[in-house]
Design an enzyme around this catalytic site. Structure first.
Site, PDB file in Angstrom:
ATOM      1  N   THR A  61      29.382 -53.258  63.345  1.00 22.14           N
ATOM      2  CA  THR A  61      27.967 -53.548  63.592  1.00 22.14           C
ATOM      3  C   THR A  61      27.274 -53.723  62.242  1.00 22.14           C
ATOM      4  OG1 THR A  61      28.202 -52.074  65.474  1.00 22.14           O
ATOM      5  CG2 THR A  61      25.982 -52.799  64.940  1.00 22.14           C
TER       6      THR A  61
ATOM      7  N   HIS B 246      37.945 -46.050  67.024  1.00 24.64           N
ATOM      8  CA  HIS B 246      39.123 -46.519  66.287  1.00 24.64           C
ATOM      9  C   HIS B 246      40.412 -45.807  66.677  1.00 24.64           C
ATOM     10  CE1 HIS B 246      36.747 -49.475  64.483  1.00 24.64           C
ATOM     11  NE2 HIS B 246      35.870 -48.587  64.042  1.00 24.64           N
TER      12      HIS B 246
ATOM     13  N   GLU C  25      18.266 -44.800  65.863  1.00 24.62           N
ATOM     14  CA  GLU C  25      19.364 -44.452  64.953  1.00 24.62           C
ATOM     15  C   GLU C  25      19.244 -45.377  63.751  1.00 24.62           C
ATOM     16  OE1 GLU C  25      23.233 -43.637  66.544  1.00 24.62           O
ATOM     17  OE2 GLU C  25      24.218 -44.312  64.711  1.00 24.62           O
TER      18      GLU C  25
ATOM     19  N   HIS D 219      26.632 -44.868  60.294  1.00 26.80           N
ATOM     20  CA  HIS D 219      27.398 -46.042  59.855  1.00 26.80           C
ATOM     21  C   HIS D 219      27.859 -45.858  58.418  1.00 26.80           C
ATOM     22  CE1 HIS D 219      29.075 -50.051  59.910  1.00 26.80           C
ATOM     23  NE2 HIS D 219      28.841 -50.042  61.200  1.00 26.80           N
TER      24      HIS D 219
ATOM     25  N   HIS E  14      31.770 -47.271  71.729  1.00 30.85           N
ATOM     26  CA  HIS E  14      31.119 -48.577  71.792  1.00 30.85           C
ATOM     27  C   HIS E  14      31.957 -49.512  72.664  1.00 30.85           C
ATOM     28  CE1 HIS E  14      29.419 -52.177  69.185  1.00 30.85           C
ATOM     29  NE2 HIS E  14      29.237 -52.349  70.475  1.00 30.85           N
TER      30      HIS E  14
ATOM     31  N   ARG F  76      32.447 -52.854  73.432  1.00 27.80           N
ATOM     32  CA  ARG F  76      32.043 -54.176  72.934  1.00 27.80           C
ATOM     33  C   ARG F  76      32.304 -55.221  74.001  1.00 27.80           C
ATOM     34  NH1 ARG F  76      31.415 -54.438  66.995  1.00 27.80           N
ATOM     35  NH2 ARG F  76      31.151 -56.649  67.392  1.00 27.80           N
TER      36      ARG F  76
ATOM     37  N   GLU G 249      27.503 -46.717  73.435  1.00 26.13           N
ATOM     38  CA  GLU G 249      26.963 -47.748  72.553  1.00 26.13           C
ATOM     39  C   GLU G 249      27.292 -49.110  73.134  1.00 26.13           C
ATOM     40  OE1 GLU G 249      28.150 -46.607  68.405  1.00 26.13           O
ATOM     41  OE2 GLU G 249      27.854 -48.764  68.208  1.00 26.13           O
TER      42      GLU G 249
ATOM     43  N   ASN H  54      32.445 -40.701  66.710  1.00 19.24           N
ATOM     44  CA  ASN H  54      32.732 -41.998  67.320  1.00 19.24           C
ATOM     45  C   ASN H  54      34.251 -42.203  67.348  1.00 19.24           C
ATOM     46  OD1 ASN H  54      33.402 -44.811  67.399  1.00 19.24           O
ATOM     47  ND2 ASN H  54      31.243 -45.295  67.102  1.00 19.24           N
TER      48      ASN H  54
ATOM     49  N   ARG I 149      37.410 -55.043  72.124  1.00 18.20           N
ATOM     50  CA  ARG I 149      38.443 -55.015  71.078  1.00 18.20           C
ATOM     51  C   ARG I 149      38.977 -53.611  70.822  1.00 18.20           C
ATOM     52  NH1 ARG I 149      34.862 -56.385  65.741  1.00 18.20           N
ATOM     53  NH2 ARG I 149      34.303 -58.164  67.023  1.00 18.20           N
TER      54      ARG I 149
END
Ligand code: PXP
Length: 247
Positions: free
Chosen positions: A104, A13, A154, A197, A46, A48, A73, A10, A52
């Site tokens: 999340t 970030h 998931e 996660h 993801h 969002r 995502e 992922n 962000r």
């Protein structure tokens, strides 16, 4: 059953760091290509509602620029369905989203929103996307995911990861037992099982060892570790630990 475990990286970030300065770097696509070269089996991002980290243009660039599967995502909103149907990523992972959360925080309430979600995922499936529900290990959520026709669940490992990090190891073990039970139930219902996660070098092994789990999605820790090790070596080390746990 315990075949090769896939690693989805992922890269949200990378975009978080970029957006902190409003510059064009670091570029999430470049990170995705590095991840691919380091042995990632897929890239997760993801989009969002508040944009962000990952932005629409990042999703477009990832869709066009990587060879390995893209796992898109998003929250189950009309806006996201329209973007997914345009980009047609390999997979879509539906997650709950609240603006005020830092990440999340819980799983999706599939059982409480079954009818709407069944209608929501039908066109995504028809467009060829593998649809995944990001849920807790609760049997109700797993059974509802199977009923609405999701291909994948998931399982949210955030609670396990938090307990592990706090040194509450008995409770972490109980949470793992529940994840194992959930994975077995999901598999028995014909669902492919993924997990993710909060996973790190220290806590990944017991999750990687769950035989029904086919894919782990890992982000924040790997992007942080890239500061010390570099992204490629961080991914290679995670891969090594996953494979060792699987063996
Ligand atoms: N899987 C899902 C569905 C997620 O929402 C996230 C976080 O965006 C992850 C995996 C990765 O979690 P982490 O960044 O803590 O590794």
């Amino acid at each position: 059953m315990a075949g090769k475990l896939r690693l989805g990286v992922n890269i949200d970030h990378v975009a978080t760091v970029r957006n902190a300065r409003g510059s064009a770097w670091p570029d999430p696509l470049r990170a995705a290509l590095l991840a691919e070269a380091a042995g990632a089996d897929g890239i997760t991002a993801h989009l969002r509602e508040d944009r962000r980290h990952i932005r629409d243009a990042d999703m477009e660039a990832l869709r066009a620029g990587i060879e390995i599967p893209l796992n898109f995502e998003c929250a189950a909103t009309d806006e996201m369905a329209a973007i997914v149907l345009r980009l047609k990523p390999h997979a879509v992972c539906l997650v709950p989203e609240r603006r005020e959360e830092r990440t999340t925080e819980g799983g999706l309430d599939v059982a409480g929103d079954e009818n709407r979600l069944a209608h929501y995922i039908a066109p995504l499936r028809d467009a060829g996307c593998r649809v995944s529900m990001f849920i807790g290990h609760d049997a109700r959520q797993i059974e509802a995911s199977a009923r609405i026709g999701a291909a994948v669940v998931e399982l949210h490992t955030g609670h396990y990861s938090d307990l592990h990090a706090e040194g509450r190891l008995d409770e972490a073990e109980a949470e793992l037992a529940a994840l194992r039970k959930g994975a077995a139930l999901a598999h028995s219902l014909g669902l492919e099982v993924h997990a993710g996660h909060g996973l790190t070098f220290e806590n990944v092994a017991p999750v990687a060892a769950i035989p029904e789990v086919m894919e782990l999605n890992i982000g924040h820790f790997l992007i942080g570790e890239a500061i010390y090790l570099g992204l490629g070596p961080a991914i290679e080390e995670m891969r090594r630990r996953m494979d060792a746990a699987r063996a």
